[in-house]
Design a protein around this motif. Structure first.
Motif, PDB file in Angstrom:
ATOM      1  N   SER A  69       0.717  -1.152  -0.144  1.00 40.41           N
ATOM      2  CA  SER A  69       0.010   0.000  -0.027  1.00 40.41           C
ATOM      3  C   SER A  69       0.806   1.094  -0.134  1.00 40.41           C
ATOM      4  N   PRO A  70       0.713   2.212  -0.809  1.00 43.52           N
ATOM      5  CA  PRO A  70       1.339   3.718  -0.681  1.00 43.52           C
ATOM      6  C   PRO A  70       1.027   4.097   0.697  1.00 43.52           C
ATOM      7  N   LEU A  71       2.383   4.646   1.125  1.00 45.13           N
ATOM      8  CA  LEU A  71       2.171   5.415   2.162  1.00 45.13           C
ATOM      9  C   LEU A  71       1.408   6.737   2.268  1.00 45.13           C
ATOM     10  N   LEU A  72       1.374   7.270   1.210  1.00 45.13           N
ATOM     11  CA  LEU A  72       0.739   8.716   0.950  1.00 45.13           C
ATOM     12  C   LEU A  72       0.143   8.606  -0.480  1.00 45.13           C
ATOM     13  N   SER A  73      -1.204   8.911  -0.600  1.00 48.88           N
ATOM     14  CA  SER A  73      -1.736   9.062  -1.965  1.00 48.88           C
ATOM     15  C   SER A  73      -2.311  10.246  -2.009  1.00 48.88           C
ATOM     16  N   LEU A  74      -2.445  10.849  -3.035  1.00 50.37           N
ATOM     17  CA  LEU A  74      -3.212  12.302  -3.334  1.00 50.37           C
ATOM     18  C   LEU A  74      -4.145  12.217  -4.178  1.00 50.37           C
ATOM     19  N   TYR A  75      -5.271  12.860  -3.815  1.00 50.10           N
ATOM     20  CA  TYR A  75      -6.487  12.830  -4.772  1.00 50.10           C
ATOM     21  C   TYR A  75      -6.875  14.251  -5.336  1.00 50.10           C
ATOM     22  N   SER A  76      -6.966  14.136  -6.579  1.00 55.78           N
ATOM     23  CA  SER A  76      -7.119  15.343  -7.361  1.00 55.78           C
ATOM     24  C   SER A  76      -8.752  15.454  -7.677  1.00 55.78           C
ATOM     25  N   ASP A  77      -9.085  16.477  -6.944  1.00 57.74           N
ATOM     26  CA  ASP A  77     -10.587  16.691  -7.357  1.00 57.74           C
ATOM     27  C   ASP A  77     -10.909  17.014  -8.826  1.00 57.74           C
ATOM     28  N   SER A  78     -10.073  18.004  -9.346  1.00 56.88           N
ATOM     29  CA  SER A  78     -10.228  18.425 -10.583  1.00 56.88           C
ATOM     30  C   SER A  78     -10.083  17.210 -11.762  1.00 56.88           C
ATOM     31  N   LYS A  79      -9.069  16.188 -11.559  1.00 58.59           N
ATOM     32  CA  LYS A  79      -9.046  15.116 -12.229  1.00 58.59           C
ATOM     33  C   LYS A  79      -9.539  13.920 -11.989  1.00 58.59           C
TER      34      LYS A  79
END
Length: 85
Positions: A69-79
């Motif tokens: 599992s990735p330690l950190l994931s970012l979610y892009s609301d625009s994409k």
């Protein structure tokens, strides 16, 4: 001053990233964090490879070996997408 920066979730993320950036000057194949109860292993790409309860023998593994599992994931609301390492 450090306590003022650390207030709230943004402060915690900032503090974590600051600590990681100071530790990031050396490249390790595997990094381990231990407490009296838990052992977490993170590979050089930023994925959690082991998440183990060490209070009992044998220790219970919570992270599947075939699915790190990735330690950190970012979610892009625009994409509308998740960015992982």
């Amino acid at each position: 001053m450090l306590l003022q920066v650390c207030k709230g979730a943004k402060g915690i993320v900032f503090l974590f990233l600051t600590i990681v950036s100071f530790c990031g000057s050396k490249v390790y194949g595997q990094t381990e964090f231990n407490t009296d109860y838990l052992k977490i292993s993170i590979n050089s790409k930023g994925y959690i490879t082991s998440f183990k309860n060490i209070t009992k023998k044998p220790g219970r593994e919570f992270s599947p070996a075939d699915k790190p599992s990735p330690l950190l994931s970012l979610y892009s609301d625009s994409k509308k997408s998740i960015m992982s390492p």
